[in-house]
Design a protein around this motif. Structure first.
Motif, PDB file in Angstrom:
ATOM      1  N   VAL A 587      40.156  -2.259  18.493  1.00  0.00           N
ATOM      2  CA  VAL A 587      39.224  -1.808  19.518  1.00  0.00           C
ATOM      3  C   VAL A 587      38.434  -0.630  18.966  1.00  0.00           C
ATOM      4  O   VAL A 587      39.023   0.265  18.337  1.00  0.00           O
ATOM      5  CB  VAL A 587      39.957  -1.400  20.809  1.00  0.00           C
ATOM      6  CG1 VAL A 587      38.988  -0.799  21.830  1.00  0.00           C
ATOM      7  CG2 VAL A 587      40.688  -2.594  21.412  1.00  0.00           C
ATOM      8  N   TRP A 588      37.117  -0.623  19.208  1.00  0.00           N
ATOM      9  CA  TRP A 588      36.284   0.497  18.782  1.00  0.00           C
ATOM     10  C   TRP A 588      35.823   1.250  20.019  1.00  0.00           C
ATOM     11  O   TRP A 588      35.164   0.699  20.889  1.00  0.00           O
ATOM     12  CB  TRP A 588      35.095   0.008  17.960  1.00  0.00           C
ATOM     13  CG  TRP A 588      34.477   1.134  17.190  1.00  0.00           C
ATOM     14  CD1 TRP A 588      33.337   1.805  17.479  1.00  0.00           C
ATOM     15  CD2 TRP A 588      35.022   1.752  16.022  1.00  0.00           C
ATOM     16  NE1 TRP A 588      33.123   2.816  16.552  1.00  0.00           N
ATOM     17  CE2 TRP A 588      34.140   2.797  15.647  1.00  0.00           C
ATOM     18  CE3 TRP A 588      36.166   1.525  15.258  1.00  0.00           C
ATOM     19  CZ2 TRP A 588      34.382   3.612  14.542  1.00  0.00           C
ATOM     20  CZ3 TRP A 588      36.395   2.333  14.156  1.00  0.00           C
ATOM     21  CH2 TRP A 588      35.510   3.364  13.804  1.00  0.00           C
ATOM     22  N   ASN A 613      34.648  -3.953  21.315  1.00  0.00           N
ATOM     23  CA  ASN A 613      34.132  -2.641  21.679  1.00  0.00           C
ATOM     24  C   ASN A 613      34.593  -2.221  23.068  1.00  0.00           C
ATOM     25  O   ASN A 613      34.631  -3.036  23.995  1.00  0.00           O
ATOM     26  CB  ASN A 613      32.600  -2.647  21.618  1.00  0.00           C
ATOM     27  CG  ASN A 613      32.073  -2.401  20.219  1.00  0.00           C
ATOM     28  OD1 ASN A 613      31.785  -1.270  19.839  1.00  0.00           O
ATOM     29  ND2 ASN A 613      31.975  -3.458  19.427  1.00  0.00           N
ATOM     30  N   LEU A 614      34.917  -0.947  23.181  1.00  0.00           N
ATOM     31  CA  LEU A 614      35.247  -0.300  24.451  1.00  0.00           C
ATOM     32  C   LEU A 614      34.343   0.913  24.538  1.00  0.00           C
ATOM     33  O   LEU A 614      34.567   1.917  23.869  1.00  0.00           O
ATOM     34  CB  LEU A 614      36.722   0.120  24.469  1.00  0.00           C
ATOM     35  CG  LEU A 614      37.181   1.031  25.612  1.00  0.00           C
ATOM     36  CD1 LEU A 614      36.976   0.381  26.964  1.00  0.00           C
ATOM     37  CD2 LEU A 614      38.638   1.437  25.410  1.00  0.00           C
ATOM     38  N   SER A 615      33.276   0.793  25.332  1.00  0.00           N
ATOM     39  CA  SER A 615      32.227   1.800  25.219  1.00  0.00           C
ATOM     40  C   SER A 615      31.514   2.033  26.539  1.00  0.00           C
ATOM     41  O   SER A 615      31.399   1.135  27.386  1.00  0.00           O
ATOM     42  CB  SER A 615      31.191   1.351  24.169  1.00  0.00           C
ATOM     43  OG  SER A 615      30.112   2.242  24.084  1.00  0.00           O
ATOM     44  N   ILE A 616      31.040   3.262  26.690  1.00  0.00           N
ATOM     45  CA  ILE A 616      30.026   3.545  27.689  1.00  0.00           C
ATOM     46  C   ILE A 616      28.816   2.658  27.403  1.00  0.00           C
ATOM     47  O   ILE A 616      28.479   2.406  26.245  1.00  0.00           O
ATOM     48  CB  ILE A 616      29.622   5.037  27.622  1.00  0.00           C
ATOM     49  CG1 ILE A 616      30.807   5.946  27.980  1.00  0.00           C
ATOM     50  CG2 ILE A 616      28.417   5.316  28.503  1.00  0.00           C
ATOM     51  CD1 ILE A 616      31.210   5.913  29.432  1.00  0.00           C
ATOM     52  N   ARG A 617      28.140   2.183  28.439  1.00  0.00           N
ATOM     53  CA  ARG A 617      26.980   1.315  28.215  1.00  0.00           C
ATOM     54  C   ARG A 617      25.774   2.155  27.825  1.00  0.00           C
ATOM     55  O   ARG A 617      24.875   2.433  28.617  1.00  0.00           O
ATOM     56  CB  ARG A 617      26.679   0.480  29.455  1.00  0.00           C
ATOM     57  CG  ARG A 617      27.708  -0.604  29.685  1.00  0.00           C
ATOM     58  CD  ARG A 617      27.258  -1.627  30.698  1.00  0.00           C
ATOM     59  NE  ARG A 617      26.093  -2.378  30.244  1.00  0.00           N
ATOM     60  CZ  ARG A 617      25.694  -3.521  30.809  1.00  0.00           C
ATOM     61  NH1 ARG A 617      26.363  -4.020  31.833  1.00  0.00           N
ATOM     62  NH2 ARG A 617      24.614  -4.135  30.368  1.00  0.00           N
ATOM     63  N   ASN A 629      32.763  -9.803  25.303  1.00  0.00           N
ATOM     64  CA  ASN A 629      32.829  -9.340  23.912  1.00  0.00           C
ATOM     65  C   ASN A 629      33.390  -7.922  23.809  1.00  0.00           C
ATOM     66  O   ASN A 629      33.227  -7.261  22.789  1.00  0.00           O
ATOM     67  CB  ASN A 629      31.448  -9.407  23.254  1.00  0.00           C
ATOM     68  CG  ASN A 629      30.372  -8.699  24.066  1.00  0.00           C
ATOM     69  OD1 ASN A 629      30.671  -7.975  25.017  1.00  0.00           O
ATOM     70  ND2 ASN A 629      29.112  -8.888  23.691  1.00  0.00           N
ATOM     71  N   GLY A 630      34.054  -7.471  24.844  1.00  0.00           N
ATOM     72  CA  GLY A 630      34.625  -6.128  24.883  1.00  0.00           C
ATOM     73  C   GLY A 630      34.629  -5.621  26.308  1.00  0.00           C
ATOM     74  O   GLY A 630      34.624  -6.413  27.268  1.00  0.00           O
ATOM     75  N   TRP A 631      34.611  -4.301  26.448  1.00  0.00           N
ATOM     76  CA  TRP A 631      34.707  -3.690  27.762  1.00  0.00           C
ATOM     77  C   TRP A 631      33.679  -2.567  27.897  1.00  0.00           C
ATOM     78  O   TRP A 631      33.419  -1.831  26.939  1.00  0.00           O
ATOM     79  CB  TRP A 631      36.100  -3.118  28.003  1.00  0.00           C
ATOM     80  CG  TRP A 631      37.163  -4.172  28.001  1.00  0.00           C
ATOM     81  CD1 TRP A 631      37.656  -4.858  29.064  1.00  0.00           C
ATOM     82  CD2 TRP A 631      37.863  -4.674  26.854  1.00  0.00           C
ATOM     83  NE1 TRP A 631      38.618  -5.760  28.670  1.00  0.00           N
ATOM     84  CE2 TRP A 631      38.770  -5.672  27.314  1.00  0.00           C
ATOM     85  CE3 TRP A 631      37.821  -4.404  25.471  1.00  0.00           C
ATOM     86  CZ2 TRP A 631      39.604  -6.376  26.458  1.00  0.00           C
ATOM     87  CZ3 TRP A 631      38.653  -5.110  24.631  1.00  0.00           C
ATOM     88  CH2 TRP A 631      39.536  -6.072  25.113  1.00  0.00           C
ATOM     89  N   TYR A 654      41.290   5.282  30.803  1.00  0.00           N
ATOM     90  CA  TYR A 654      42.743   5.076  30.811  1.00  0.00           C
ATOM     91  C   TYR A 654      43.103   3.780  31.527  1.00  0.00           C
ATOM     92  O   TYR A 654      43.994   3.032  31.087  1.00  0.00           O
ATOM     93  CB  TYR A 654      43.444   6.250  31.496  1.00  0.00           C
ATOM     94  CG  TYR A 654      43.231   7.598  30.838  1.00  0.00           C
ATOM     95  CD1 TYR A 654      43.303   7.759  29.455  1.00  0.00           C
ATOM     96  CD2 TYR A 654      42.965   8.724  31.615  1.00  0.00           C
ATOM     97  CE1 TYR A 654      43.114   8.995  28.874  1.00  0.00           C
ATOM     98  CE2 TYR A 654      42.768   9.972  31.037  1.00  0.00           C
ATOM     99  CZ  TYR A 654      42.835  10.103  29.673  1.00  0.00           C
ATOM    100  OH  TYR A 654      42.653  11.332  29.088  1.00  0.00           O
ATOM    101  N   ASP A 655      42.426   3.498  32.642  1.00  0.00           N
ATOM    102  CA  ASP A 655      42.717   2.279  33.396  1.00  0.00           C
ATOM    103  C   ASP A 655      42.429   1.034  32.562  1.00  0.00           C
ATOM    104  O   ASP A 655      43.223   0.080  32.548  1.00  0.00           O
ATOM    105  CB  ASP A 655      41.882   2.233  34.683  1.00  0.00           C
ATOM    106  CG  ASP A 655      42.384   3.199  35.745  1.00  0.00           C
ATOM    107  OD1 ASP A 655      43.546   3.659  35.628  1.00  0.00           O
ATOM    108  OD2 ASP A 655      41.623   3.514  36.681  1.00  0.00           O
ATOM    109  N   LEU A 656      41.301   1.028  31.865  1.00  0.00           N
ATOM    110  CA  LEU A 656      40.973  -0.117  31.035  1.00  0.00           C
ATOM    111  C   LEU A 656      42.002  -0.322  29.928  1.00  0.00           C
ATOM    112  O   LEU A 656      42.457  -1.447  29.684  1.00  0.00           O
ATOM    113  CB  LEU A 656      39.575   0.053  30.426  1.00  0.00           C
ATOM    114  CG  LEU A 656      38.382  -0.205  31.345  1.00  0.00           C
ATOM    115  CD1 LEU A 656      37.090   0.255  30.683  1.00  0.00           C
ATOM    116  CD2 LEU A 656      38.293  -1.689  31.702  1.00  0.00           C
TER     117      LEU A 656
END
Length: 846
Positions: A587-588, A613-617, A629-631, A654-656
């Motif tokens: 996870v990035w 990817n785990l990112s702010i949009r 393709n990620g979160w 944290y929830d994700l």
């Protein structure tokens, strides 16, 4: 004893091995596995340690070179590699196969930093790595480009940590002769570029050339005996020094860089560039030098030369906030330009006007870049929107969407960043990895989930080994004893979900958002059933005390014996470390304040390797996230308190991690394979792979930037600058007439009292005084759209109005929307050399 001077002696190669020199000094080896294999076959252990063919040739014992010089198998391998490089350099590629004859013969690409490889440490972070990937993709596509920048004798700093976790910088001095560079000479003497300095002095710069595949990269270096001592230090450090030091660097980059390109092309026969692309505003002064050249060579006035300069300039901004723009005190700029020696025949007052902003005491480099470029863009769709709003004051009277700043989303160079093991598994060669529309079999053909999962574990295992090595080295550097570092052998686990966070550390990137609730983070790291491990890296600018404090906060948390096997901070983040992280992390993570990150390409590199990817949009993720393709970390839109915003977004993070990501990763079938997780990985590889390629980015620049710029240059300069002179005359006429243009009255007519429903045809009329302008010299428009409480039009539809020659204009159109509708009439300039109606920042509204 200490040496009074350092220099590097390159290895003397036997005649049969002479081709190795070309292979080692052309940086194509950084993305060409067969060339790296050749050098690794000479001494695998040495190559794995130095990762630099040129250094390897210097380090190999002469006896080993003598052995290889008569080794028939090795010589055949070497000849094959040399022939392949020669073919790559000479064969027609995508650019040469285009049928459009208007393509420019060459493009000059200016950047303050270039991250081509850690073997040439001339970069600090994303901007430089992006520039390096741009050159590599241009080379693969055959785009005839010349890169232009500065050579920093101390590069960017190397990072270490003190015992209490504070960032410590040091600057190792480099010898250009030790790097894959060659000095540009004429008749055996170094070519020197001259740039005038105040008080009658002159700054001299020699020119080093790196070969990036087919692309020459010219780097200017002021550490020459021709300079006074203080001027020798102009190119000492990247982004170092005070405002005076920075403006000297930027003057050298733009004005000196342009002169270096001209001299290089004269000496080598390389086509002279027709289009000039500035990667950020640092090199913006090059537009002044281009104007000076036209003025002196062709006898034009500044206003007549300006259309030709603008026509051939593309400006890319990477800055989403005004505070990130380079600004210089006006009196400092005056000090360099007032005596007229720096750019003769260019009025210093015109220079100051190009950089003018709201604060009359400051000179704005981005404003100058926009005023000297006919085409400008941000580096993601969201950043384009942010830039149009940020720079809208330069185009008063226009809606944000009409501000002439487009977007070309950044991309990354696949062959540089994709793990070789993954390309082999998927049946892609190194060249196909760089294509945004690679042909061939679908990715999944013949590849099972079990195979992909086994490879992902292998890459994670390599990352774990590198993490352990670097953690141990970092503690040794901080003063620990080897006897107390046995615990580093158990840091991280190749079977644990691995999250990566690595980037520069300005405050807006929120390095410590993950620490907002330390106990929740601790619980995630130490969960017995579904643990997470987190690798963090990044450098803060030496002058950014706030960024250094963030690093210290992370390091103090990481130093806790209870969690240090699950979370690490790795100092001295560079391209070498980055490859392990992009390839090995599952996870990035990216947590910027939304709309403050222009693009952020690190997550693209992870995606190309099967990372999620785990990112702010923000940046590229805003347009590429599709739910599979990620979160996307939810953002606390509307919350103005930054502490409360961080608290809410950290809780969402944290929830994700705890409720979605970790459960999906550890949900295994009977064979131990996480099918749901791999479904997302496959989707990422198939859908994001083509979109995030630098080849796609460079093709967009060619098609939307370089090609139309080349056509406009031909229009402006052809027939003795007929187009440029025409536009200059037109602008002079506008200066007189435009303030007197008036729209007297308007009306909207519906024929035969037809009902006002969507699609009803209406006529809009207006009486306009053009104040001496011809109807052909203006664009009169009727604009119809939805209207709200403030009478502002939204979702506008624009229709041209035709005139009767005596001031009456009319247009017929169908009503486009239901609901509350409004209309207006406006007048815009019109000339064939204008790229957009908003270009001259002139508009008259009803």
């Amino acid at each position: 004893m200490r040496a009074v001077r350092r220099f590097t002696v390159r290895a003397s190669l036997p005649e049969s091995l002479s081709g190795l020199g070309d292979l080692a000094t052309n940086l194509r080896w950084t993305w060409h596995p067969p060339t790296r294999d050749l050098f690794a076959s000479m001494d695998a252990e040495l190559f794995n340690r130095v990762r630099d063919p040129l250094r390897m040739l210097t380090a190999l014992p002469p006896a080993r070179l003598d052995e290889l010089a008569v080794d028939d198998a090795f010589l055949a391998h070497a000849r094959e590699a040399v022939a392949d490089l020669d073919r790559y350099l000479a064969e027609p590629r995508w650019y040469q196969k285009q049928e459009d004859t208007d393509l420019p013969p060459a493009v000059a690409y200016f950047s303050m930093e270039f991250g081509v490889t850690e073997a040439l440490p001339n970069y600090s972070g994303g901007l430089g790595v992006l520039a390096g990937d741009h050159l590599k993709a241009a080379s693969d596509l055959g785009v005839p480009m010349v890169g232009v920048g500065l050579l920093y004798r101390a590069g960017y700093f190397r990072q270490a940590l003190s015992l209490d976790g504070w960032q410590v910088e040091h600057y190792p001095v480099i010898d250009p002769n030790a790097f894959p560079l060659e000095l540009l000479t004429d008749g055996g003497e170094p070519v020197l570029v001259e740039v005038a300095m105040p008080a009658g002095r002159t700054l001299y710069a020699q020119i080093w050339k790196a070969r990036v595949g087919r692309i020459p990269l010219l780097l200017l270096d002021t550490d020459t005996e021709a300079n006074d001592e203080d001027l020798r230090a102009v190119t000492d450090r990247l982004y170092g020094g005070d405002a005076d030091h920075r403006i000297r660097q930027e003057i050298l980059s733009g004005i000196g860089g342009f002169r270096a390109v001209r001299r290089y092309c004269e000496l080598t026969g390389h086509p002279q560039p027709k289009v000039f692309h500035t990667n950020e505003g640092h090199a913006g002064f090059l537009g002044l030098e281009r104007a000076r050249e036209i003025i002196q060579a062709d006898g034009l006035a500044f206003d007549e030369a300006l259309p030709a300069v603008r026509a051939g300039t593309v400006f890319t901004t990477h800055t989403p906030v005004s505070a990130g723009i380079d600004r210089f005190p006006v009196d400092l700029v005056q000090r360099y330009f007032t005596d007229g020696r720096l750019v003769p025949d260019v009025d210093p007052r015109r220079v100051l006007a190009l950089g003018a902003e709201d604060n009359p005491g400051l000179f704005n480099m981005a404003h100058m870049g926009l005023r000297l470029a006919q085409r400008a863009n941000g580096v993601s769709a969201l950043h384009g929107r942010v830039s149009r709003r940020m720079f809208s004051r330069l185009w008063p009277g226009f809606d944000f969407d009409e501000v002439p700043v487009s977007s070309v989303t950044n991309g990354v160079h696949g062959p540089t960043w994709v793990a070789r093991e993954l390309s082999a598994l998927l049946g892609r060669n190194h060249e196909e990895l760089g294509l945004d529309g690679a042909q061939g079999k679908p990715l999944r053909d013949g590849v099972s989930d079990e195979q992909l999962w086994a490879l992902r574990r292998e890459l994670r295992e390599k990352l774990v080994a590198e993490v352990r090595r670097r953690v141990r080295a970092a503690w040794m550097q901080r003063g620990a004893s080897a006897l107390e570092l046995g615990w580093t052998d158990t840091v991280f686990d190749p079977d644990v979900l691995t999250v990566g966070f690595a980037r520069r550390v300005p405050t807006y990137k929120r390095l410590t958002l993950m620490l907002r609730d330390p106990e929740r983070l601790r619980a995630l790291l130490l969960d017995e059933r579904r643990p997470i491990q987190l690798v963090v890296a990044g450098k803060s600018h030496p002058a950014d005390e706030g960024g250094k404090q963030l690093i210290q906060q992370i390091v103090r948390f990481v130093d806790d014996p209870e969690v240090r096997r699950r979370i690490v901070f790795l100092p001295d983040y560079d391209m070498s470390m980055a490859r392990y992280l992009y390839r090995g992390c599952d996870v990035w993570l990216n947590t910027p304040v939304r709309q403050l990150e222009a693009c952020g390409t690190s997550g693209m590199k992870s995606a190309l390797n099967g990372g999620l990817n785990l990112s702010i949009r923000d940046g590229w993720w805003d347009e590429c996230y599709d739910g599979s393709n990620g979160w996307a970390i939810p953002t606390a839109d509307g919350v103005t308190d930054p502490l409360r915003r961080d608290e809410l977004e950290a809780a969402a993070l944290y929830d994700l991690l705890g409720h979605q990501i970790a459960p999906l990763f550890y949900d295994r079938d009977a064979g131990g394979v996480p099918g749901g997780w791999l479904s997302m990985v496959w989707h990422t590889l198939e859908t994001l792979g083509p979109r995030v390629q630098a080849s796609r980015m460079v093709r967009e620049y060619v098609e939307s930037g370089y090609l139309p710029a080349s056509r406009m240059v031909a229009e402006a300069t052809g027939d003795a600058y007929r187009g440029a002179l025409s536009l200059a005359d037109y602008r002079t006429k506008l200066d007189v007439s435009w303030p007197r243009v008036r729209i007297f009255d308007t009306e909207l007519l519906v024929e035969d009292a037809a009902p006002m429903v969507t699609g009803t045809e209406v006529t809009i009329r207006a009486r306009i005084d053009l104040a001496g302008l011809e109807p052909s010299e203006v664009d009169v428009q009727a604009v119809v759209g939805k209207v709200g409480d403030g009478d502002e039009l939204s979702d506008p539809v624009t229709v041209p109005m035709s005139g009767d020659g005596i001031g009456a204009f009319a247009a017929r159109l169908k009503l486009p929307h239901p609901g509350s509708i409004g209309y207006t009439v406006r007048v815009l300039p019109k000339h064939r050399l204008l790229a957009t109606p908003a270009e001259l920042a002139r508009v008259v509204h009803a």
